[in-house]
Write a protein that holds these residues in place. Structure first.
Motif, PDB file in Angstrom:
ATOM      1  N   VAL A  92       0.315  11.547  -9.432  1.00 18.47           N
ATOM      2  CA  VAL A  92      -0.255  11.789  -8.214  1.00 18.47           C
ATOM      3  C   VAL A  92      -0.109  11.085  -6.812  1.00 18.47           C
ATOM      4  CG1 VAL A  92      -1.899  10.056  -7.598  1.00 18.47           C
ATOM      5  CG2 VAL A  92      -1.799  10.240  -9.936  1.00 18.47           C
ATOM      6  N   THR A  93       1.723  10.934  -6.409  1.00 23.06           N
ATOM      7  CA  THR A  93       1.855  10.862  -4.759  1.00 23.06           C
ATOM      8  C   THR A  93       1.840  11.861  -4.538  1.00 23.06           C
ATOM      9  OG1 THR A  93       3.323   9.861  -6.007  1.00 23.06           O
ATOM     10  CG2 THR A  93       2.215   8.901  -5.078  1.00 23.06           C
ATOM     11  N   SER A  94       3.415  12.265  -5.219  1.00 23.08           N
ATOM     12  CA  SER A  94       3.793  13.962  -4.952  1.00 23.08           C
ATOM     13  C   SER A  94       2.497  14.713  -4.808  1.00 23.08           C
ATOM     14  CB  SER A  94       5.171  14.348  -6.177  1.00 23.08           C
ATOM     15  OG  SER A  94       3.874  14.828  -7.303  1.00 23.08           O
ATOM     16  N   LYS A  95       0.984  15.060  -5.693  1.00 24.74           N
ATOM     17  CA  LYS A  95       0.288  15.919  -5.085  1.00 24.74           C
ATOM     18  C   LYS A  95       0.017  15.526  -3.766  1.00 24.74           C
ATOM     19  CE  LYS A  95      -2.327  18.267  -7.002  1.00 24.74           C
ATOM     20  NZ  LYS A  95      -1.719  19.903  -6.899  1.00 24.74           N
ATOM     21  N   LEU A  96      -0.767  14.075  -4.024  1.00 26.06           N
ATOM     22  CA  LEU A  96      -1.174  13.288  -2.069  1.00 26.06           C
ATOM     23  C   LEU A  96      -0.225  14.033  -1.040  1.00 26.06           C
ATOM     24  CD1 LEU A  96      -2.499   9.952  -3.815  1.00 26.06           C
ATOM     25  CD2 LEU A  96      -4.116  12.778  -3.037  1.00 26.06           C
ATOM     26  N   GLY A  97       0.796  14.077  -0.856  1.00 21.68           N
ATOM     27  CA  GLY A  97       1.659  14.386   0.417  1.00 21.68           C
ATOM     28  C   GLY A  97       2.212  15.852  -0.062  1.00 21.68           C
ATOM     29  N   GLY A  98       1.673  16.166  -1.035  1.00 22.26           N
ATOM     30  CA  GLY A  98       2.534  17.493  -0.737  1.00 22.26           C
ATOM     31  C   GLY A  98       1.515  18.492   0.478  1.00 22.26           C
ATOM     32  N   ILE A 132       0.563  -1.006  -0.249  1.00 19.88           N
ATOM     33  CA  ILE A 132       0.097  -0.022  -0.401  1.00 19.88           C
ATOM     34  C   ILE A 132       0.832   1.048  -0.002  1.00 19.88           C
ATOM     35  CG2 ILE A 132      -1.459   1.025   1.588  1.00 19.88           C
ATOM     36  CD1 ILE A 132      -2.799  -1.030   2.056  1.00 19.88           C
ATOM     37  N   PRO A 133       0.610   2.307  -1.069  1.00 22.68           N
ATOM     38  CA  PRO A 133       1.419   3.392  -1.214  1.00 22.68           C
ATOM     39  C   PRO A 133       1.515   3.686   0.322  1.00 22.68           C
ATOM     40  CG  PRO A 133      -0.070   3.104  -2.781  1.00 22.68           C
ATOM     41  CD  PRO A 133      -0.043   1.837  -1.448  1.00 22.68           C
ATOM     42  N   SER A 134       2.625   4.486   1.140  1.00 21.46           N
ATOM     43  CA  SER A 134       2.684   5.043   2.370  1.00 21.46           C
ATOM     44  C   SER A 134       1.675   6.150   2.527  1.00 21.46           C
ATOM     45  CB  SER A 134       4.000   5.385   2.707  1.00 21.46           C
ATOM     46  OG  SER A 134       4.977   5.854   1.890  1.00 21.46           O
ATOM     47  N   VAL A 135       2.088   6.877   1.302  1.00 23.50           N
ATOM     48  CA  VAL A 135       1.037   8.341   1.335  1.00 23.50           C
ATOM     49  C   VAL A 135      -0.712   7.860   1.802  1.00 23.50           C
ATOM     50  CG1 VAL A 135       0.432   8.131  -0.723  1.00 23.50           C
ATOM     51  CG2 VAL A 135       1.126  10.945   0.282  1.00 23.50           C
ATOM     52  N   LEU A 136      -0.838   7.209   1.553  1.00 29.55           N
ATOM     53  CA  LEU A 136      -2.359   6.556   1.337  1.00 29.55           C
ATOM     54  C   LEU A 136      -2.677   6.543   2.941  1.00 29.55           C
ATOM     55  CD1 LEU A 136      -2.897   4.446  -1.639  1.00 29.55           C
ATOM     56  CD2 LEU A 136      -3.662   6.998  -1.579  1.00 29.55           C
ATOM     57  N   VAL A 137      -1.442   5.773   3.925  1.00 32.30           N
ATOM     58  CA  VAL A 137      -1.922   5.036   4.642  1.00 32.30           C
ATOM     59  C   VAL A 137      -1.821   6.748   5.987  1.00 32.30           C
ATOM     60  CG1 VAL A 137      -0.686   4.507   7.072  1.00 32.30           C
ATOM     61  CG2 VAL A 137      -0.758   3.209   4.885  1.00 32.30           C
ATOM     62  N   GLY A 138      -0.739   7.690   5.241  1.00 31.38           N
ATOM     63  CA  GLY A 138      -0.591   9.081   5.479  1.00 31.38           C
ATOM     64  C   GLY A 138      -1.930  10.264   5.584  1.00 31.38           C
ATOM     65  N   ILE A 139      -2.913  10.031   4.860  1.00 35.59           N
ATOM     66  CA  ILE A 139      -3.802  10.919   4.677  1.00 35.59           C
ATOM     67  C   ILE A 139      -4.478  10.173   5.583  1.00 35.59           C
ATOM     68  CG2 ILE A 139      -5.546  11.225   2.974  1.00 35.59           C
ATOM     69  CD1 ILE A 139      -3.496  11.641   0.898  1.00 35.59           C
ATOM     70  N   GLY A 152       4.714  -1.669  -9.302  1.00 33.88           N
ATOM     71  CA  GLY A 152       3.768  -1.202  -8.135  1.00 33.88           C
ATOM     72  C   GLY A 152       4.764  -0.564  -7.629  1.00 33.88           C
ATOM     73  N   ARG A 153       5.924  -0.709  -6.893  1.00 32.81           N
ATOM     74  CA  ARG A 153       6.130   0.354  -5.635  1.00 32.81           C
ATOM     75  C   ARG A 153       6.900   1.024  -6.851  1.00 32.81           C
ATOM     76  NH1 ARG A 153      11.786  -0.699  -3.702  1.00 32.81           N
ATOM     77  NH2 ARG A 153      11.597   1.215  -2.016  1.00 32.81           N
ATOM     78  N   ALA A 154       6.848   1.721  -7.883  1.00 31.32           N
ATOM     79  CA  ALA A 154       7.558   2.643  -8.043  1.00 31.32           C
ATOM     80  C   ALA A 154       6.132   3.878  -8.138  1.00 31.32           C
ATOM     81  CB  ALA A 154       7.785   2.517 -10.077  1.00 31.32           C
ATOM     82  N   LEU A 155       4.804   3.578  -8.324  1.00 29.65           N
ATOM     83  CA  LEU A 155       3.848   3.876  -8.886  1.00 29.65           C
ATOM     84  C   LEU A 155       2.918   4.555  -7.151  1.00 29.65           C
ATOM     85  CD1 LEU A 155       1.237   1.474 -11.032  1.00 29.65           C
ATOM     86  CD2 LEU A 155       2.288   3.950 -11.235  1.00 29.65           C
ATOM     87  N   GLY A 156       3.676   3.639  -6.184  1.00 29.26           N
ATOM     88  CA  GLY A 156       3.465   4.363  -5.242  1.00 29.26           C
ATOM     89  C   GLY A 156       4.372   4.820  -4.205  1.00 29.26           C
ATOM     90  N   GLU A 157       5.294   5.241  -4.472  1.00 30.79           N
ATOM     91  CA  GLU A 157       6.401   5.680  -3.960  1.00 30.79           C
ATOM     92  C   GLU A 157       6.133   7.756  -3.874  1.00 30.79           C
ATOM     93  OE1 GLU A 157       9.272   4.709  -2.491  1.00 30.79           O
ATOM     94  OE2 GLU A 157       9.585   6.991  -1.812  1.00 30.79           O
ATOM     95  N   THR A 158       6.377   8.127  -2.501  1.00 28.62           N
ATOM     96  CA  THR A 158       6.375   9.143  -2.643  1.00 28.62           C
ATOM     97  C   THR A 158       7.697  10.191  -2.582  1.00 28.62           C
ATOM     98  OG1 THR A 158       3.885   8.939  -1.656  1.00 28.62           O
ATOM     99  CG2 THR A 158       5.223  10.644  -1.028  1.00 28.62           C
ATOM    100  N   VAL A 159       8.543  10.132  -1.569  1.00 29.70           N
ATOM    101  CA  VAL A 159       9.152  11.055  -1.162  1.00 29.70           C
ATOM    102  C   VAL A 159      10.022  10.848  -1.994  1.00 29.70           C
ATOM    103  CG1 VAL A 159      10.679  11.159   1.063  1.00 29.70           C
ATOM    104  CG2 VAL A 159       8.285  10.681   1.761  1.00 29.70           C
ATOM    105  N   ALA A 160      10.553   9.971  -2.264  1.00 31.30           N
ATOM    106  CA  ALA A 160      11.801  10.203  -4.009  1.00 31.30           C
ATOM    107  C   ALA A 160      11.804  10.980  -4.290  1.00 31.30           C
ATOM    108  CB  ALA A 160      12.392   8.825  -3.713  1.00 31.30           C
TER     109      ALA A 160
END
Lengths: 282, 287, 306
Positions: free
Chosen positions: C255-261, A108-115, C218-226
């Protein structure tokens, strides 16, 4: 196959392998080389001064609190899951799907857990930023991997132990206590360490609901008690990468994080490798 | 007119001279001297763990695949060393085929399996393949059973058929020597009989080395017998000679012991064409 | 607990371990299920107001209630594709080297190295990306005149570095699962070493190799911070031509960089805006979960012992 073609093939694979390890070397080497100058006896025991000077004491403290909480919460859950899957409800046909589900949960993408944590803990429960929220969220992230490690360890126990115990008339729980749990400490240990290592490095889960950049030391209570954390610290500083002079501190913090994660992983390695090779040649 | 000197000096199909294999810690086999003539069957018998399989795999350089094994001594194919400098191990293995104890079948059809060595070794042209396919399968006495199933998965065959399939596969690359490592120990009596019959037929055109722990099988198929057992910790040739001679008059304690344990509970005397040697054999064993 | 209950437990008549295990499992399952349900429920205001399809428009501007996420989806796909294009061949090649060429001791060392690489936290990779990779990328990308080193391509390269251990490790497992007897049988026919690997081992390991790539994706799509740190976080970078290189040399958004922002912090309280972000998260969750499940399922094949 023509010999030059074969030779080219092996050369390509060798180059790939070298590339992978070159990356390892460059990545860790850079961190070590640039971070080492920042590390002196006081770095680990001094608080940060301003934004990007001083030590990383409370970041380290915060990280330890977070991963300790995560372990304390996730481990019982992992044991429960593992026992349910192997002792109480083993269904061979579902095994593959169940394990695949665990691996999926692990991804699970970690950012989703964070949200999710932001929503549930910061707002619905009104905790604002809380260390406990961070610990719980990290627990959720590391739970699947710990469960899988434990399940694999239990499955690799020699059948004869279980057969002997069942043959003596013990029921499932008694077998679980006497044989399964007793023999799986190894898997528990390595699973726990790997969970800790992963939790220590995660940023996104604690981004919204647990960590702050400054202004916290040791948390008191649950609500509005954020912590500092090493990964978050590095994350924030990295964005502000033009902070003059702060670079040394930044690399030092990154090195400390790397060492923490590496130590935890390395301690778990021998038992992990043994279990891996056992399952392969068993 | 055959030159008698040349005839006398013509090399055996396969010969081992002072051959040994070790794994760094100890020697597995040592000082092996063997000769296999064309159109004959050499049978290696002996207790398990003596090193027969290791020896067999040393004869076609299959031990090259095990990085911890090293060898000393020589193995000669028609007088030429197979371990010599510059000799390609792969081409050695094309000329000296091997059959394992358990049939190892590749995923794919029956035809895919038999033609595997030909196709991927680049040994035959496309249009020759159907003919080579049939020839190899016939040689393995499998044609009648699979001729309508050539495209079916090889895994759907019975174990006995699979073993013959592996035999066909090995024969398809047309080796001069065939090594068989206990090829029937995993099979039922009928399949065993079929394979043994094949061995006797193949003997007409090739040199064959057969490893077996079944003394009766040796009796049925071998021309020359070699007893392999451990001496000073490493396997070596204890005795070697014409099959009927060895079985009727074993000279060594090891062979006698082996015969004794193999025949224990099986009082049928060993039979040879026009010869019964029970009394002599038992006399020796009793010593 | 009443003393009767305690006595019953002590005598083993109430099986406490069993119930505790089930209870804990239920808690764990509920947590994960809850996560999914949470996202679905929170996305509803957005779905009702603008419809799910609104996500697939080209412009994201929350002030004007435009929630087109196509540029971000493009960003995620572009960055992950670059990563897979680099890490796929290299990871597979390294796996072949590890599984087929290296002797046993070196192989174990290699496996250890890969596990260590996989354990490096993403924020550390992000840091290396920011302070090293960004500048290194300027020269190769000079042809497209990027504004800075913060580009989608940079993100792709950084992700490649991050997923290569995953791909290599899983591919190595897949290759090693092919029974040794298959290799021996092939060599026994006189087929050379490379031939045996390519014609016997790899074809039989194919599902596992494919799953290695899938799980890397899958891992690449879900990666946020880097990714967050090196792609520039520019919204609405919708490329004129989808399959060209030029947009990769510009900053973008995933998608991840937006959500993590920071927008996520801000959005709470505005139900439609918040709903849109969570709908985006739900989309990410669904895609990554599908890929991860398929990949894991393939990797868990029980190879019949030959």
């Amino acid at each position: 196959m023509r010999s030059w073609l074969a030779r080219g093939f092996f050369l390509a694979t060798a180059i790939s392998a070298v590339a992978v390890f070159a990356v390892l070397l460059i990545a860790t080497g850079t961190i070590v080389v640039r971070g080492l100058p920042a590390i002196d006896r006081t770095f680990l025991f001094t608080a940060t001064v301003g934004s990007g000077e001083g030590g990383v004491l409370y970041q380290l403290v915060g990280t330890l609190i977070l991963i300790g909480t995560a372990l304390a919460v996730s481990l019982p859950l992992a044991i429960g899951l593992a026992l349910a899957a192997t002792v109480y409800l083993p269904r061979p046909r579902l095994r593959r799907s169940a394990l695949a589900l665990l691996y999926t949960a692990n991804g699970i993408p970690s950012v989703l857990v964070g949200i999710a944590g932001f929503l549930v803990f910061s707002h619905w429960l009104g905790w604002g930023k809380s260390w406990l929220a961070g610990g719980l969220l990290l627990a959720l992230m590391i739970l699947p991997a710990e469960s899988v490690a434990l399940i694999e360890r239990i499955e690799s126990l020699p059948r004869r132990y279980l057969d002997a115990a069942y043959g003596l008339g013990l029921n499932r729980s008694q077998v679980a206590r006497a044989v399964v749990l007793r023999q799986s400490w190894n898997g528990l240990f390595s699973g726990a360490l790997l969970g800790l290592a992963r939790a220590a490095g995660e940023t996104a889960p604690i981004l919204f609901a647990a960590a702050v950049f400054s202004g916290a030391t040791v948390p008191r209570g649950i609500r509005e008690s954020p912590v500092l954390a090493l990964p978050y610290h590095v994350f924030v500083l990295a964005q502000d990468s033009f902070a003059a002079g702060g670079e040394r501190h930044l690399w030092g913090a990154a090195l400390v994080l790397l060492c923490l994660v590496a130590t935890l992983s390395l301690v778990a390695l021998p038992s992990r490798l043994r279990a891996h090779e056992e399952s392969r040649h068993g | 007119m055959v030159d008698p000197a040349k005839a006398a000096a013509s090399p055996s199909a396969l010969e081992a001279r002072g051959f040994g294999v070790g794994n760094g810690a100890r020697d597995l086999i040592r000082g092996v001297d063997l000769k296999v003539e064309s159109r004959s069957v050499l049978c290696l018998v002996g207790p398990s763990g003596a090193g027969k399989t290791t020896l067999l795999r040393g004869l076609n350089r299959l031990i090259d695949l095990a990085p911890d094994l090293h060898r000393i001594g020589e193995v000669l194919l028609h007088g030429r060393s197979i371990y010599g400098r510059g000799v390609d191990g792969d081409s050695v293995r094309r000329r000296i085929g091997i059959l394992f104890q358990q049939p190892v079948v590749f995923p794919g059809s029956v035809a895919d399996n038999v033609l595997f060595g030909l196709r991927h070794g680049g040994l035959a042209r496309r249009r020759e393949l159907p003919e080579r396919l049939e020839r190899a399968i016939r040689e393995a006495a499998l044609w009648e059973e699979v001729k309508d199933r050539l495209a079916e998965p090889a895994a759907s065959l019975s174990v006995g058929q699979q073993q013959r399939l592996c035999l066909a596969r090995a024969l398809a690359v047309e080796p001069e020597v065939l090594l068989l490592d206990e090829p029937t120990s995993a099979l039922d009596p009928r399949s065993t009989e079929a394979i043994e019959e094949r061995i006797r037929a193949l003997r007409e055109t090739r040199a064959i080395v057969l490893v077996t722990h079944d003394i009766r099988q040796a009796e049925r198929t071998a021309d020359v017998l070699a007893c392999i057992d451990r001496r000073e910790g490493a396997g070596t040739v204890i005795e070697c000679g014409a099959c009927r001679d060895l079985l009727s008059r074993p000279q060594s304690l090891e062979l006698a012991r082996f015969l004794d344990s193999s025949l224990a509970g099986d009082p049928r005397p060993l039979r040879f064409p026009a010869e019964t040697a029970t009394a002599d054999l038992l006399a020796v064993v009793e010593t | 607990m009443s003393s009767v209950t305690v006595e019953r437990i002590r005598r083993g008549r109430i099986d406490s371990l069993r119930y505790v295990s089930f209870a804990l499992s239920a808690v764990a399952a509920a947590a994960f299920l809850g996560l999914v349900v949470l996202f679905a429920v929170e996305a509803l205001p957005f779905a009702r107001r603008a419809g799910w399809g609104a996500l697939f428009a080209e412009r994201w501007s929350y002030r004007t209630e435009e929630f087109g996420a196509l540029p971000m989806i493009y960003g995620s796909l572009a960055v992950s594709s670059v990563a897979l294009a680099i890490a796929g061949p290299i990871g597979l090649g390294a796996a072949v080297f590890l599984a087929e060429v290296l002797p046993r001791r070196a192989r174990i060392a290699g496996k250890v190295g890969i596990e260590l690489l996989a354990g490096i936290p993403s924020v550390v990779y992000g840091l290396l990306g920011v302070l090293l990779l960004r500048d290194w990328m300027l020269r190769p990308l000079a042809r497209w005149d990027p504004l800075s080193g913060d580009t989608l391509a940079t993100g792709g390269v950084l992700l490649a570095v991050m997923i290569v251990p995953t791909v290599a490790s899983l591919a190595d497992d897949a290759l090693a699962a092919v029974p040794r007897s298959q290799r021996w049988a092939a060599r026994a026919l006189g087929i050379g070493r490379a031939g045996a690997i390519l014609r016997v081992v790899v074809p039989q390991a194919l599902p596992g190799l494919f799953s290695a790539l899938l799980l890397g994706l899958g891992r690449a799509l879900g990666e946020t911070v880097a990714v967050f740190l090196v792609i520039g976080r520019q919204d609405n970078q919708w490329p004129e031509r989808l399959l060209s290189v030029a947009p990769l040399a510009a900053a973008g958004q995933t998608v991840t960089s937006k959500l993590g922002g920071s927008e996520t912090f801000v959005a709470y309280g505005a139900p439609v805006h918040w709903g849109a972000l969570l709908a985006l998260g739900l989309l990410l969750l669904a895609v990554v979960a599908a890929i991860s499940f398929t990949g894991s399922w393939l990797a868990l094949r029980r190879v019949p012992r030959a």
